[in-house]
Design an enzyme around this catalytic site. Structure first.
Site, short mmCIF file in Angstrom:
data_model
loop_
_atom_site.label_atom_id
_atom_site.label_comp_id
_atom_site.label_asym_id
_atom_site.label_seq_id
_atom_site.Cartn_x
_atom_site.Cartn_y
_atom_site.Cartn_z
N CYS A 77 102.00 14.07 26.35
CA CYS A 77 101.53 14.35 27.71
C CYS A 77 100.03 14.04 27.84
O CYS A 77 99.64 12.89 27.71
CB CYS A 77 101.87 15.77 28.13
N HIS A 181 107.71 15.30 27.62
CA HIS A 181 107.61 16.41 26.67
C HIS A 181 108.85 16.43 25.80
O HIS A 181 109.90 16.93 26.24
CB HIS A 181 107.48 17.74 27.43
N GLU A 183 109.46 18.38 23.42
CA GLU A 183 109.80 19.78 23.14
C GLU A 183 110.56 20.43 24.29
O GLU A 183 111.11 21.52 24.13
CB GLU A 183 108.53 20.58 22.83
#
Length: 199
Positions: A77, A181, A183
């Site tokens: 990011c 992202h 995650e």
């Protein structure tokens, strides 16, 4: 394997630590230059405003630490955007690993597929390239939160479209980066993290 996650004044770093923990990876959140340089893999994540976070990197000396790294590095990011040459967000010069600017998404035309800025939600990646991605990840969906983007360029290893076509992942030598992202991107994101950790 030692994994260092760079600690600086950016948000959302804890979610990366949690994702690594789910993969069985014990990572160290640190701003210590020696610990970062000695790690086998380094992750540079975060959310935040480019000029503020870049100023913190310079004040702490982490800018030079990052540029000195020779092991695999993954920016996520704003971490990806700070690895680029310049950002329109705060009109700031960044680290310049990727010789490409970061631009603000153009305002969508009225009634254009309900697109908004910032981009918030799931988007498709295509033209993906190894080693960060596998063939199975072509046309997969990943989670994005951003108002600024890096144009498609010679470093692009995954492409998406949101008002314009843009780089959703970059690679140059030992530096890898995702605008999305991993995650927060479910099994697709977990595979990206696994691929990075296996480099």
């Amino acid at each position: 394997m030692e994994v260092a996650v760079i600690k600086y004044n950016a948000g959302n770093i804890r979610s990366v630590m949690n994702a690594l923990d789910r993969l069985g990876v014990s990572a160290h959140l640190t701003d210590d230059p020696a610990a970062i340089r000695s790690a086998d893999k380094v992750i540079f994540p975060g959310q935040g405003e480019a000029s503020t976070t870049m100023a913190h990197l310079r004040q702490s000396g982490l800018d030079n630490v990052i540029l000195s790294l020779r092991q695999p590095v993954l920016g996520i990011c704003v971490g990806m955007q700070l690895l680029c040459r310049h950002s329109e967000e705060g009109d700031v010069d960044c680290l310049g690993v990727f010789d490409v600017p970061v631009l603000r998404f153009p305002i969508p035309e009225p009634n254009t597929l309900n697109l908004k800025v910032p981009q918030l939600g799931w988007n498709e990646i295509y033209d993906v390239k190894a080693p960060l991605f596998s063939e199975a990840q072509e046309n997969a969906y990943v989670y994005c939160i951003h108002s600024y983007y890096a144009p498609v360029c010679k470093y692009t290893v995954a492409t998406s479209r949101h008002t314009v076509e843009y780089s959703n992942a970059l690679r140059r030598d030992n530096f890898f980066a995702t605008q999305f992202h991993p995650e927060k991107s479910g099994s697709v994101g977990e595979d990206v993290l696994r691929n990075f950790l296996s480099i």
